[in-house]
Design a protein around this motif. Structure first.
Motif, PDB file in Angstrom:
ATOM      1  N   UNK A 101      13.247  -0.224  -6.700  1.00 30.74           N
ATOM      2  CA  UNK A 101      13.460   0.638  -5.827  1.00 30.74           C
ATOM      3  C   UNK A 101      12.573   1.622  -5.556  1.00 30.74           C
ATOM      4  N   UNK A 102      12.498   1.359  -6.940  1.00 29.75           N
ATOM      5  CA  UNK A 102      11.119   3.073  -7.686  1.00 29.75           C
ATOM      6  C   UNK A 102      10.047   2.480  -7.681  1.00 29.75           C
ATOM      7  N   UNK A 103       8.832   1.235  -7.513  1.00 30.46           N
ATOM      8  CA  UNK A 103       7.825   1.075  -7.413  1.00 30.46           C
ATOM      9  C   UNK A 103       7.188   0.064  -6.058  1.00 30.46           C
ATOM     10  N   UNK A 104       6.343   0.490  -5.508  1.00 30.48           N
ATOM     11  CA  UNK A 104       5.602  -0.278  -4.536  1.00 30.48           C
ATOM     12  C   UNK A 104       4.252  -0.343  -4.745  1.00 30.48           C
ATOM     13  N   UNK A 105       3.905  -2.034  -5.160  1.00 28.62           N
ATOM     14  CA  UNK A 105       2.631  -2.406  -5.402  1.00 28.62           C
ATOM     15  C   UNK A 105       1.901  -2.878  -4.720  1.00 28.62           C
ATOM     16  N   UNK A 106       0.594  -2.425  -4.645  1.00 25.45           N
ATOM     17  CA  UNK A 106      -0.541  -3.053  -4.017  1.00 25.45           C
ATOM     18  C   UNK A 106      -1.414  -3.835  -5.081  1.00 25.45           C
ATOM     19  N   UNK A 107      -1.496  -5.792  -4.666  1.00 22.11           N
ATOM     20  CA  UNK A 107      -1.909  -6.397  -5.122  1.00 22.11           C
ATOM     21  C   UNK A 107      -2.882  -6.941  -4.548  1.00 22.11           C
TER      22      UNK A 107
ATOM     23  N   UNK B 252       9.601   6.959  -9.769  1.00 24.51           N
ATOM     24  CA  UNK B 252       8.652   6.660  -8.926  1.00 24.51           C
ATOM     25  C   UNK B 252       7.327   6.264  -9.117  1.00 24.51           C
ATOM     26  N   UNK B 253       7.134   5.377  -8.413  1.00 24.15           N
ATOM     27  CA  UNK B 253       5.408   4.370  -8.945  1.00 24.15           C
ATOM     28  C   UNK B 253       4.735   3.886  -8.616  1.00 24.15           C
ATOM     29  N   UNK B 254       3.320   4.541  -8.412  1.00 27.67           N
ATOM     30  CA  UNK B 254       2.444   3.197  -6.851  1.00 27.67           C
ATOM     31  C   UNK B 254       1.228   2.632  -7.467  1.00 27.67           C
TER      32      UNK B 254
ATOM     33  N   UNK C  34      -1.701  -3.556 -17.590  1.00 27.24           N
ATOM     34  CA  UNK C  34      -0.236  -3.974 -16.819  1.00 27.24           C
ATOM     35  C   UNK C  34       1.377  -3.730 -17.469  1.00 27.24           C
ATOM     36  N   UNK C  35       1.108  -3.957 -18.711  1.00 26.48           N
ATOM     37  CA  UNK C  35       2.204  -3.252 -19.768  1.00 26.48           C
ATOM     38  C   UNK C  35       2.236  -1.572 -19.516  1.00 26.48           C
ATOM     39  N   UNK C  36       1.196  -0.837 -19.655  1.00 29.73           N
ATOM     40  CA  UNK C  36       1.428   0.724 -19.359  1.00 29.73           C
ATOM     41  C   UNK C  36       2.166   0.659 -17.830  1.00 29.73           C
ATOM     42  N   UNK C  37       2.211  -0.084 -16.993  1.00 28.91           N
ATOM     43  CA  UNK C  37       2.502   0.297 -15.570  1.00 28.91           C
ATOM     44  C   UNK C  37       4.349  -0.740 -16.097  1.00 28.91           C
ATOM     45  N   UNK C  38       4.161  -1.719 -16.575  1.00 31.69           N
ATOM     46  CA  UNK C  38       5.981  -2.105 -16.555  1.00 31.69           C
ATOM     47  C   UNK C  38       6.581  -1.206 -16.943  1.00 31.69           C
ATOM     48  N   UNK C  39       6.158  -0.732 -18.514  1.00 28.01           N
ATOM     49  CA  UNK C  39       6.783   0.668 -18.888  1.00 28.01           C
ATOM     50  C   UNK C  39       6.985   1.628 -18.211  1.00 28.01           C
ATOM     51  N   UNK C  40       6.085   2.035 -17.042  1.00 28.95           N
ATOM     52  CA  UNK C  40       6.180   3.556 -16.629  1.00 28.95           C
ATOM     53  C   UNK C  40       7.071   3.068 -15.319  1.00 28.95           C
ATOM     54  N   UNK C  41       7.470   1.502 -14.612  1.00 31.51           N
ATOM     55  CA  UNK C  41       8.562   1.416 -14.390  1.00 31.51           C
ATOM     56  C   UNK C  41       9.785   1.411 -14.577  1.00 31.51           C
ATOM     57  N   UNK C  42      10.274   1.535 -16.150  1.00 34.89           N
ATOM     58  CA  UNK C  42      11.111   1.013 -16.983  1.00 34.89           C
ATOM     59  C   UNK C  42      12.081   1.651 -16.691  1.00 34.89           C
ATOM     60  N   UNK C  43      10.663   3.905 -16.825  1.00 38.59           N
ATOM     61  CA  UNK C  43      11.078   4.351 -17.180  1.00 38.59           C
ATOM     62  C   UNK C  43      11.968   5.222 -16.206  1.00 38.59           C
ATOM     63  N   UNK C  44      12.247   4.821 -14.849  1.00 38.31           N
ATOM     64  CA  UNK C  44      12.809   4.804 -14.146  1.00 38.31           C
ATOM     65  C   UNK C  44      12.224   6.019 -12.831  1.00 38.31           C
TER      66      UNK C  44
END
Length: 570
Positions: free
Chosen positions: A479-485, A448-450, A436-446
């Motif tokens: 604004x830059x991420x959509x999460x499906x959980x 766009x992430x799904x 999950x931490x790698x997803x957090x870092x991807x989001x923090x990079x700015x």
């Protein structure tokens, strides 16, 4: 006279063998073409075979340092990427095999409309023109495959190969000429010298063959690739005009590699359509070292023009891999070209998973994030994987298994099917938080992430899981991420109802003709939160001892009523 008759019989036998071989090959190709026509538009699930992986990952591994976004191993495994690749792959050459794998893992997060339209129109044309498609497939089948290893594994090591002066091979052939001359002096002596020298050549061949065998196999494939590129250009397919122009330019850079060399390079490792000449060529090479000679002759050209060959490989690979994509599209009732928007949105209309038999289509439209609840086996995880697989296909080969599929082009991450590791000593919980931490870092990079999450932090206790999962899921909004959980923790649907849209899957309890209870799943997604549980009912249906089921039901009801676990040991 007797010698003349013997020679005539030998020549006649060779001619008959060649004619029979030509007829056999013609019939084999004809049957193969019929099978290609008959099987097009069919797809079946093929599980991952680890032993074959090295043969198709070479091009992908060779380009990992290139610019672009690559699906990482965790996300690829969650999507069952190896199974997806093997199931849709209809390639008969290593070019197609390796490029299709590369394409599926190197997604385009900023595709142009022109690129998408061109790719889609090419695959549509391959669906429409059966005979053209079959001709291309036959052409790539002649190119065949390299075997267990990728050609790029060896090309990258060519600079380490110790070079041998070509004059040594000229000396070998000169000795043969001198021995033939000795026949005019003494036939017996000539025969003895010939046999002795052939034995010497066999030993030379064996010693060099050990050093360069794998490279020779790759060189054979390089030459065949160039031949096939020339034949592909000669087909003059209108929708590949740009590819043909580039192939012609690249071939000029490799003009030092003559396609006539293929007649002398050993062909016994080919896995496509082989012929009788393979065995004869291998014998000639053994005595005259011809394949080794051409290996050293071509070595410099290949080292100096590795990039040019790589691009030829990629163009041919793209062409053949598009046949696999066309086959995927033809196998499904509804597919579409995805729409990439600038809005933060992900939407699907009658979306399915291409590898799930009789998959129930689902529609959804979300711009906030989805929190999905539901009882066991109701379809939560399959839904997440379906969206993930369609996002991968959309950003790689520009096709989605839906009537409509649209989203903002994004980097894709997931954390769904993790496990602990005895080898590394990493617990399940540690694997989860690292993932999950790698997803957090991807989001923090700015960027766009799904992202796709299944049962966040299932590897720890309930209280801390709900607390940590709430904050993690809240952080994975913006604004830059959509999460499906997906989750079993109903508490999250209340804690996060301002941050996520709630959806759920439900089941029905039905009785058969004998009055026995069973569970029916619709696999349809609904708006709202789940209000049912079925874990204990499943124990009952699977005929667990009544004592276990009834006591568990009492414990569960007590906790729901009081918020405390109360165990009566009596």
């Amino acid at each position: 006279m007797d010698a003349f008759i013997l020679i005539s019989f030998i020549i006649g036998g060779i001619i008959i063998a060649l004619v029979v071989n030509i007829i056999t090959q013609h019939n084999k190709v004809k049957r193969f073409a019929e099978r290609l026509r008959r099987n097009f538009g069919q797809i079946e699930r093929k599980e991952y075979d680890p032993e074959k992986a090295a043969s198709y990952r070479g091009y992908y591994l060779n380009h990992l340092d290139d610019d672009g976004f690559y699906i990482d191993d965790i996300t690829w495994n969650d999507a069952e990427g190896e199974t997806l690749y093997n199931s849709i792959n209809k390639c008969y050459s290593s070019c197609g095999d390796e490029y299709l794998y590369y394409t599926l893992r190197c997604i385009d997060t900023n595709p142009s409309k022109e690129k998408i339209d061109k790719y889609a129109s090419q695959t549509d044309a391959l669906i429409e023109d059966t005979e053209l498609r079959v001709k291309l497939q036959l052409l790539f089948a002649k190119l065949g495959k390299t075997g267990k290893h990728s050609v790029f594994e060896y090309i990258s090591l060519l600079s380490d190969v110790k070079k041998v002066p070509l004059i040594l091979f000229y000396i070998v052939w000169l000795v043969y000429i001198l021995i033939i001359g000795s026949f005019f002096i003494n036939v017996t002596l000539g025969i003895c010298l010939l046999i002795a020298w052939m034995i010497v050549c066999v030993f030379i061949y064996i010693s060099h063959n050990k050093l360069v065998q794998n490279y020779i196999t790759s060189f054979e494939y390089i030459v065949r690739t160039l031949i096939i590129s020339e034949k592909a250009v000669a087909m003059k397919i209108p929708f590949y005009e740009e590819e043909y122009e580039r192939l012609t330019e690249l071939r000029k850079k490799l003009k030092g590699v003559k396609t006539s060399y293929l007649s002398f390079i050993k062909q016994s490792n080919r896995t496509g359509i082989a012929d009788l000449a393979s065995g004869m060529t291998a014998i000639i090479n053994c005595f005259f070292l011809i394949d080794i000679f051409f290996f050293y002759k071509m070595l410099k050209y290949v080292i100096d023009n590795e990039d040019a060959y790589g691009e030829i490989f990629a163009i041919l690979g793209k062409m053949e891999s598009q046949i696999s994509v066309a086959n995927l599209k033809a196998s499904l009732e509804d597919t579409c070209v995805p729409t990439f928007t600038d809005e933060k949105i992900i939407k699907g209309v009658d979306m399915i998973h291409p590898l799930v038999n009789n998959c129930v289509p689902n529609s959804f439209d979300n711009s906030k994030g989805m929190l999905i609840t539901g009882s066991n086996a109701s379809g939560k995880s399959t839904f997440l994987r379906s969206v993930l697989v369609n996002a991968i296909l959309s950003e790689s080969v520009y096709v989605a298994c839906a009537k409509e599929f649209s989203f903002r082009s994004s980097e894709l991450f997931s954390s769904m099917s993790l496990s602990d590791s005895l080898g590394t000593g990493e617990s399940y919980y540690m694997a989860e938080i690292n993932s999950i931490n790698r997803i957090i870092k991807a989001k923090e990079s700015g960027a766009n992430v799904i992202c796709f999450l299944d049962e966040v932090l299932r590897g720890t206790n309930t209280v801390e899981r709900v607390a940590a999962a709430t904050e993690i899921l809240k952080y994975l909004t913006g604004e830059n991420i959509i999460t499906l959980a997906a989750t079993h923790d109903i508490e999250l649907t209340y804690l996060l109802e301002k941050d996520y849209d709630n959806h759920f899957f439900r089941e029905e309890i039905r009785k058969d003709d004998d009055g026995k209870e069973d569970i029916y799943f619709s696999y349809k997604i609904n708006d709202g939160r789940s209000d049912t549980r079925n874990a204990l009912l499943l124990l009952k249906i699977k005929e667990y001892p009544s004592e276990i089921v009834e006591n568990a039901q009492i414990l569960s009801k007590g906790f729901v009523d009081t918020g405390k676990w109360q165990y009566d040991e009596g």
